[in-house]
Design a protein around this motif. Structure first.
Motif, PDB file in Angstrom:
ATOM      1  N   MET A   1      39.789  -8.460  22.062  1.00 28.15           N
ATOM      2  CA  MET A   1      38.949  -9.101  20.787  1.00 28.15           C
ATOM      3  C   MET A   1      40.046  -9.936  20.359  1.00 28.15           C
ATOM      4  N   SER A   2      39.739 -11.370  20.080  1.00 26.55           N
ATOM      5  CA  SER A   2      40.555 -12.100  19.133  1.00 26.55           C
ATOM      6  C   SER A   2      40.779 -12.083  17.993  1.00 26.55           C
ATOM      7  N   LEU A   3      41.840 -12.254  17.334  1.00 29.22           N
ATOM      8  CA  LEU A   3      42.282 -12.053  15.845  1.00 29.22           C
ATOM      9  C   LEU A   3      41.022 -12.614  14.962  1.00 29.22           C
ATOM     10  N   GLU A   4      40.475 -14.064  15.336  1.00 30.65           N
ATOM     11  CA  GLU A   4      39.550 -14.665  14.544  1.00 30.65           C
ATOM     12  C   GLU A   4      38.260 -13.813  14.591  1.00 30.65           C
ATOM     13  N   LEU A   5      37.923 -13.283  15.703  1.00 27.06           N
ATOM     14  CA  LEU A   5      36.758 -12.342  15.590  1.00 27.06           C
ATOM     15  C   LEU A   5      36.767 -11.131  14.966  1.00 27.06           C
ATOM     16  N   GLU A   6      38.035 -10.398  15.149  1.00 22.62           N
ATOM     17  CA  GLU A   6      38.055  -9.289  14.090  1.00 22.62           C
ATOM     18  C   GLU A   6      38.309  -9.671  12.485  1.00 22.62           C
TER      19      GLU A   6
END
Length: 51
Positions: A1-6
């Motif tokens: 999972m990408s940092l932006e999504l998290e």
């Protein structure tokens, strides 16, 4: 999972919690809200015996 999504998911969860707390506060204040009809308008005031 990408940092932006998290980060987006964490923000979403925080906003849901904030909304729940805000609704809880509003529910508690509704007890103090007095509604009056004056002419064709609805007026509101806050009342509590300790005020």
């Amino acid at each position: 999972m990408s940092l932006e999504l998290e980060m987006a998911e964490a923000l979403h969860k925080s906003l849901i919690l904030m909304n729940m707390k805000f609704e809880e506060v509003l529910e508690n204040w509704l007890e103090l809200l007095q509604q009056k009809r004056i002419a064709s308008e609805t007026h509101y005031s806050l009342y509590h015996s300790n005020f």
